[in-house]
Design a protein around this motif. Structure first.
Motif, PDB file in Angstrom:
ATOM      1  N   SER A   1      -4.453   1.742   6.363  1.00 40.41           N
ATOM      2  CA  SER A   1      -5.358   0.707   5.875  1.00 40.41           C
ATOM      3  C   SER A   1      -6.439   1.294   4.984  1.00 40.41           C
ATOM      4  O   SER A   1      -6.815   0.693   3.961  1.00 40.41           O
ATOM      5  CB  SER A   1      -5.984  -0.035   7.063  1.00 40.41           C
ATOM      6  OG  SER A   1      -6.838  -1.056   6.618  1.00 40.41           O
TER       7      SER A   1
ATOM      8  N   THR B   1      -1.749  -3.753  -3.574  1.00 38.93           N
ATOM      9  CA  THR B   1      -1.380  -2.745  -2.582  1.00 38.93           C
ATOM     10  C   THR B   1      -1.214  -3.407  -1.222  1.00 38.93           C
ATOM     11  O   THR B   1      -2.006  -4.274  -0.849  1.00 38.93           O
ATOM     12  CB  THR B   1      -2.455  -1.648  -2.490  1.00 38.93           C
ATOM     13  OG1 THR B   1      -2.749  -1.158  -3.797  1.00 38.93           O
ATOM     14  CG2 THR B   1      -1.992  -0.491  -1.627  1.00 38.93           C
ATOM     15  N   ALA B   2      -0.191  -2.997  -0.482  1.00 36.58           N
ATOM     16  CA  ALA B   2       0.060  -3.576   0.832  1.00 36.58           C
ATOM     17  C   ALA B   2       0.533  -2.508   1.793  1.00 36.58           C
ATOM     18  O   ALA B   2       1.031  -1.447   1.393  1.00 36.58           O
ATOM     19  CB  ALA B   2       1.097  -4.692   0.725  1.00 36.58           C
ATOM     20  N   VAL B   3       0.388  -2.801   3.082  1.00 38.23           N
ATOM     21  CA  VAL B   3       0.896  -1.945   4.147  1.00 38.23           C
ATOM     22  C   VAL B   3       2.086  -2.651   4.778  1.00 38.23           C
ATOM     23  O   VAL B   3       1.986  -3.813   5.171  1.00 38.23           O
ATOM     24  CB  VAL B   3      -0.177  -1.658   5.210  1.00 38.23           C
ATOM     25  CG1 VAL B   3       0.410  -0.832   6.356  1.00 38.23           C
ATOM     26  CG2 VAL B   3      -1.372  -0.945   4.593  1.00 38.23           C
TER      27      VAL B   3
ATOM     28  N   LEU C   1       2.309   0.212  -3.637  1.00 41.71           N
ATOM     29  CA  LEU C   1       1.730  -0.555  -4.731  1.00 41.71           C
ATOM     30  C   LEU C   1       2.862  -1.207  -5.500  1.00 41.71           C
ATOM     31  O   LEU C   1       3.884  -0.583  -5.749  1.00 41.71           O
ATOM     32  CB  LEU C   1       0.907   0.342  -5.673  1.00 41.71           C
ATOM     33  CG  LEU C   1      -0.330   1.032  -5.077  1.00 41.71           C
ATOM     34  CD1 LEU C   1       0.039   2.333  -4.372  1.00 41.71           C
ATOM     35  CD2 LEU C   1      -1.359   1.312  -6.173  1.00 41.71           C
TER      36      LEU C   1
ATOM     37  N   ARG D   1      -4.868   2.028   1.659  1.00 42.90           N
ATOM     38  CA  ARG D   1      -4.644   0.780   0.936  1.00 42.90           C
ATOM     39  C   ARG D   1      -5.930   0.312   0.263  1.00 42.90           C
ATOM     40  O   ARG D   1      -5.936  -0.081  -0.928  1.00 42.90           O
ATOM     41  CB  ARG D   1      -4.128  -0.304   1.883  1.00 42.90           C
ATOM     42  CG  ARG D   1      -3.835  -1.634   1.185  1.00 42.90           C
ATOM     43  CD  ARG D   1      -3.879  -2.795   2.166  1.00 42.90           C
ATOM     44  NE  ARG D   1      -5.190  -2.926   2.788  1.00 42.90           N
ATOM     45  CZ  ARG D   1      -6.250  -3.468   2.197  1.00 42.90           C
ATOM     46  NH1 ARG D   1      -6.169  -3.930   0.960  1.00 42.90           N
ATOM     47  NH2 ARG D   1      -7.395  -3.543   2.840  1.00 42.90           N
TER      48      ARG D   1
ATOM     49  N   SER E   1      -6.462  -0.170  -3.822  1.00 44.88           N
ATOM     50  CA  SER E   1      -6.281  -1.589  -4.160  1.00 44.88           C
ATOM     51  C   SER E   1      -6.835  -1.949  -5.523  1.00 44.88           C
ATOM     52  O   SER E   1      -6.417  -2.953  -6.116  1.00 44.88           O
ATOM     53  CB  SER E   1      -6.907  -2.471  -3.083  1.00 44.88           C
ATOM     54  OG  SER E   1      -8.308  -2.194  -2.980  1.00 44.88           O
TER      55      SER E   1
ATOM     56  N   VAL F   1       2.239   2.633   2.703  1.00 46.29           N
ATOM     57  CA  VAL F   1       1.301   2.084   1.730  1.00 46.29           C
ATOM     58  C   VAL F   1       2.013   2.047   0.387  1.00 46.29           C
ATOM     59  O   VAL F   1       2.392   3.084  -0.161  1.00 46.29           O
ATOM     60  CB  VAL F   1       0.030   2.940   1.633  1.00 46.29           C
ATOM     61  CG1 VAL F   1      -0.947   2.336   0.618  1.00 46.29           C
ATOM     62  CG2 VAL F   1      -0.626   3.067   3.000  1.00 46.29           C
TER      63      VAL F   1
END
Length: 316
Positions: free
Chosen positions: A258, A270-272, A287, A261, A265, A285
């Motif tokens: 987190s 961007t996401a987990v 993008l 991320r 961002s 992580v």
């Protein structure tokens, strides 16, 4: 006095004589290309550094990765490759950063389903975000010679690669290495990855057992000749183009993922995401996704600049 005058005149003449000219510096010798080895040698090699990036060659018969392929040709044609043979842009060969030379790999263009087998005989590509550099002919058969890059899957053919490695050792020189000069490092088996909500891929067909001598190109023929080029094995598979991501890292601790991320961002969405590897949960992580390779390249460069050295482009 006359004698003294003659002496002074003689000394004056000696003093005014010009010094002998300095010898002209020898012209620097033109760099000579190493002598080529017919069929090349078996080589793994020691870790090496290119443009500040370290690469760690190793024996890895479980290699199976997605990413971006490029190709190289005219500027390298007829030059000596990393395993000592002459590069021929019209043969089905490729450059890889770490796999043993020679190895046989199946390269599938995920955008059109074309698939061929090529032989690894060189090192490269040394551009961030690329996983294999195809010969010109390979790029033509896979259908990306005009655009220059393609989304691909690269899979080692384990049994066939062992066979041509043995043939290369028997036919010529062995050049292998590890950081401490000991045995060549062996890659650990790669665990399968299960992503929530995504069904597991179908099991691949059993690998064919190939033992030298064999007529498989890249090994030894019955009459003892070493055959360096793989037989054309082209397939048409269903196109599965997938989406382009930049994966910045994978963590067992969600808080670490987190934080990364949040740090990235501002560069791109961007996401987990969760993944289970050998029974252990990881948080990846990523993008993206990106529609264009050029956009993924630009994002990867930014991610690397903030110190995330393990970031890479993949197709999912």
């Amino acid at each position: 006095m006359a004698v003294l005058g003659l002496g002074i005149a003689g000394l004056s003449g000696c003093a005014s004589a010009p010094p002998p000219p300095a010898p002209a510096p020898a012209a620097p010798a033109a760099p000579q290309q190493p002598a080529a080895i017919p069929g090349g040698s078996y080589k793994v090699g020691n870790p090496y550094q290119i443009s500040g990036v370290w690469y760690y060659p190793r024996v890895d018969y479980g290699y199976n990765e997605t990413g971006i392929a490029s190709w190289y040709g005219p500027g390298f044609h007829a030059k000596v490759t990393a395993n000592g043979e002459l590069y021929n842009e019209n043969e089905l060969t490729a450059a890889h950063q770490t796999l043993p030379m020679p190895s046989l790999v199946r390269v599938t263009n995920l955008e059109n389903g074309r698939s061929i087998v090529v032989r690894i005989n060189d090192r490269g590509p040394f551009v961030s975000g690329r996983i294999i550099d195809m010969s010109r002919r390979g790029a033509q058969l896979l259908g990306f010679d005009q655009q220059g890059t393609a989304k691909v899957r690269v899979e080692v053919l384990a049994d066939e690669s062992r066979a041509i490695a043995a043939a290369a050792m028997n036919a010529g020189t062995q050049v292998a290495g590890s950081p401490d000069g000991g045995p060549v490092p062996q890659a650990a088996p790669r665990p399968s990855v299960t992503v929530e909500g995504v069904p597991p891929p179908a099991s691949p067909p059993p690998a064919r057992t190939v033992a030298p001598p064999t007529t498989l190109a890249g090994s030894t023929s019955p009459d003892g000749r070493f055959l360096p080029a793989p037989v054309v094995q082209q397939q048409a598979l269903p196109a599965r183009p997938g989406r382009i991501y930049v994966q910045a890292g994978a963590f067992t601790n969600y808080d670490n993922a987190s934080r990364l991320r949040a740090k990235l961002s501002s560069i791109a969405p961007t996401a987990v995401s969760d993944a289970t590897v050998n029974g252990q949960q990881f948080y990846r992580v990523r993008l993206g996704p990106f529609d264009q390779v050029e956009r993924a390249d630009a994002v990867l460069a930014q991610v690397l600049q903030v110190g995330t050295s393990e970031a890479r482009i993949l197709i999912d």
